[in-house]
Design a protein around this motif. Structure first.
Motif, PDB file in Angstrom:
ATOM      1  N   GLY A  20       0.792  -1.225   0.000  1.00 45.47           N
ATOM      2  CA  GLY A  20       0.000   0.000   0.000  1.00 45.47           C
ATOM      3  C   GLY A  20       0.821   1.271   0.000  1.00 45.47           C
ATOM      4  O   GLY A  20       0.342   2.328  -0.393  1.00 45.47           O
ATOM      5  N   GLU A  21       2.078   1.174   0.419  1.00 42.48           N
ATOM      6  CA  GLU A  21       2.953   2.345   0.464  1.00 42.48           C
ATOM      7  C   GLU A  21       3.858   2.459  -0.759  1.00 42.48           C
ATOM      8  O   GLU A  21       4.607   3.425  -0.885  1.00 42.48           O
ATOM      9  CB  GLU A  21       3.818   2.286   1.726  1.00 42.48           C
ATOM     10  N   ALA A  22       3.802   1.488  -1.658  1.00 42.24           N
ATOM     11  CA  ALA A  22       4.728   1.447  -2.799  1.00 42.24           C
ATOM     12  C   ALA A  22       4.122   2.090  -4.051  1.00 42.24           C
ATOM     13  O   ALA A  22       2.954   1.877  -4.369  1.00 42.24           O
ATOM     14  CB  ALA A  22       5.118   0.000  -3.099  1.00 42.24           C
ATOM     15  N   TYR A  23       4.941   2.859  -4.727  1.00 37.90           N
ATOM     16  CA  TYR A  23       4.562   3.529  -5.969  1.00 37.90           C
ATOM     17  C   TYR A  23       5.562   3.155  -7.052  1.00 37.90           C
ATOM     18  O   TYR A  23       6.713   2.849  -6.765  1.00 37.90           O
ATOM     19  CB  TYR A  23       4.568   5.052  -5.771  1.00 37.90           C
ATOM     20  N   MET A  24       5.115   3.206  -8.282  1.00 39.56           N
ATOM     21  CA  MET A  24       5.978   2.879  -9.417  1.00 39.56           C
ATOM     22  C   MET A  24       6.918   4.058  -9.666  1.00 39.56           C
ATOM     23  O   MET A  24       6.462   5.139 -10.040  1.00 39.56           O
ATOM     24  CB  MET A  24       5.108   2.589 -10.641  1.00 39.56           C
ATOM     25  N   PRO A  25       8.222   3.873  -9.474  1.00 38.15           N
ATOM     26  CA  PRO A  25       9.145   5.008  -9.574  1.00 38.15           C
ATOM     27  C   PRO A  25       9.701   5.278 -10.970  1.00 38.15           C
ATOM     28  O   PRO A  25      10.478   6.214 -11.149  1.00 38.15           O
ATOM     29  CB  PRO A  25      10.272   4.594  -8.626  1.00 38.15           C
ATOM     30  N   PHE A  26       9.331   4.458 -11.961  1.00 34.39           N
ATOM     31  CA  PHE A  26       9.900   4.640 -13.305  1.00 34.39           C
ATOM     32  C   PHE A  26       8.913   4.138 -14.353  1.00 34.39           C
ATOM     33  O   PHE A  26       7.895   3.539 -14.043  1.00 34.39           O
ATOM     34  CB  PHE A  26      11.236   3.887 -13.437  1.00 34.39           C
ATOM     35  N   GLY A  27       9.264   4.379 -15.614  1.00 31.72           N
ATOM     36  CA  GLY A  27       8.480   3.849 -16.723  1.00 31.72           C
ATOM     37  C   GLY A  27       7.172   4.577 -16.963  1.00 31.72           C
ATOM     38  O   GLY A  27       6.942   5.675 -16.459  1.00 31.72           O
ATOM     39  N   MET A  28       6.310   3.920 -17.728  1.00 32.65           N
ATOM     40  CA  MET A  28       5.067   4.572 -18.145  1.00 32.65           C
ATOM     41  C   MET A  28       4.118   4.868 -16.996  1.00 32.65           C
ATOM     42  O   MET A  28       3.215   5.687 -17.131  1.00 32.65           O
ATOM     43  CB  MET A  28       4.373   3.733 -19.224  1.00 32.65           C
ATOM     44  N   TYR A  29       4.302   4.226 -15.847  1.00 33.81           N
ATOM     45  CA  TYR A  29       3.469   4.499 -14.675  1.00 33.81           C
ATOM     46  C   TYR A  29       4.258   5.217 -13.582  1.00 33.81           C
ATOM     47  O   TYR A  29       3.849   5.266 -12.435  1.00 33.81           O
ATOM     48  CB  TYR A  29       2.856   3.196 -14.140  1.00 33.81           C
ATOM     49  N   GLY A  30       5.393   5.782 -13.957  1.00 32.51           N
ATOM     50  CA  GLY A  30       6.241   6.514 -13.024  1.00 32.51           C
ATOM     51  C   GLY A  30       5.767   7.942 -12.806  1.00 32.51           C
ATOM     52  O   GLY A  30       4.741   8.375 -13.334  1.00 32.51           O
ATOM     53  N   GLY A  56      11.108 -10.338 -16.068  1.00 34.16           N
ATOM     54  CA  GLY A  56      11.917 -10.166 -14.856  1.00 34.16           C
ATOM     55  C   GLY A  56      11.462  -8.972 -14.039  1.00 34.16           C
ATOM     56  O   GLY A  56      11.181  -7.905 -14.583  1.00 34.16           O
ATOM     57  N   TRP A  57      11.383  -9.193 -12.743  1.00 35.57           N
ATOM     58  CA  TRP A  57      10.963  -8.142 -11.818  1.00 35.57           C
ATOM     59  C   TRP A  57      12.132  -7.211 -11.531  1.00 35.57           C
ATOM     60  O   TRP A  57      13.287  -7.635 -11.596  1.00 35.57           O
ATOM     61  CB  TRP A  57      10.473  -8.765 -10.508  1.00 35.57           C
ATOM     62  N   PRO A  58      11.845  -5.954 -11.184  1.00 35.91           N
ATOM     63  CA  PRO A  58      12.929  -5.076 -10.748  1.00 35.91           C
ATOM     64  C   PRO A  58      13.626  -5.689  -9.530  1.00 35.91           C
ATOM     65  O   PRO A  58      13.030  -6.466  -8.780  1.00 35.91           O
ATOM     66  CB  PRO A  58      12.216  -3.771 -10.361  1.00 35.91           C
ATOM     67  N   LYS A  59      14.854  -5.338  -9.334  1.00 37.96           N
ATOM     68  CA  LYS A  59      15.618  -5.850  -8.196  1.00 37.96           C
ATOM     69  C   LYS A  59      15.113  -5.231  -6.893  1.00 37.96           C
ATOM     70  O   LYS A  59      14.565  -4.140  -6.881  1.00 37.96           O
ATOM     71  CB  LYS A  59      17.114  -5.519  -8.353  1.00 37.96           C
ATOM     72  N   GLY A  60      15.302  -5.936  -5.818  1.00 37.94           N
ATOM     73  CA  GLY A  60      15.043  -5.408  -4.485  1.00 37.94           C
ATOM     74  C   GLY A  60      13.593  -5.450  -4.058  1.00 37.94           C
ATOM     75  O   GLY A  60      12.767  -6.219  -4.574  1.00 37.94           O
ATOM     76  N   LYS A  61      13.296  -4.580  -3.107  1.00 35.98           N
ATOM     77  CA  LYS A  61      11.987  -4.542  -2.472  1.00 35.98           C
ATOM     78  C   LYS A  61      10.867  -4.258  -3.468  1.00 35.98           C
ATOM     79  O   LYS A  61       9.815  -4.888  -3.421  1.00 35.98           O
ATOM     80  CB  LYS A  61      11.987  -3.481  -1.369  1.00 35.98           C
ATOM     81  N   LEU A  62      11.091  -3.324  -4.383  1.00 33.41           N
ATOM     82  CA  LEU A  62      10.059  -2.981  -5.365  1.00 33.41           C
ATOM     83  C   LEU A  62       9.656  -4.207  -6.178  1.00 33.41           C
ATOM     84  O   LEU A  62       8.462  -4.484  -6.345  1.00 33.41           O
ATOM     85  CB  LEU A  62      10.520  -1.861  -6.299  1.00 33.41           C
TER      86      LEU A  62
END
Length: 98
Positions: A20-30, A56-62
């Motif tokens: 719920g606290e995560a937002y897309m930080p890049f790309g077309m939904y950034g 493939g998913w982005p690396k890390g928590k995101l």
């Protein structure tokens, strides 16, 4: 090979809070198209998440949170995100900048 432990209700609550606290930080939904932080990952289209599941998913928590969001949506449990969306003011789909 051991099975993964079954998550507790507290584990699931914590996961949903993180999602719920995560937002897309890049790309077309950034943030460029969905200011100021990007589109909440709960509101990303399933097709977009599916694209990442194949490539493939982005690396890390995101990446981990996006994958869990995809699994929840793919299982037909998108309504788990309703309280999160309600607390944020509703489903977010802003028009993209031209």
């Amino acid at each position: 090979m051991e099975d993964a432990p079954i998550p507790t209700a507290d584990d699931l609550r914590a996961l949903l809070a993180e999602i719920g606290e995560a937002y897309m930080p890049f790309g077309m939904y950034g943030p460029d198209n969905y200011p100021p932080k990007g589109c909440p990952i709960t509101d990303l289209p399933s097709e977009y998440l599916e694209w990442f599941s194949h490539r493939g998913w982005p690396k890390g928590k995101l990446g981990r949170l996006m994958e869990q969001t995809f699994l929840i949506k793919n299982a037909g449990l998108d309504t788990l995100f309703t309280p999160i969306r309600t607390a944020r003011g509703g489903f977010r789909h802003f028009p993209r900048k031209k």
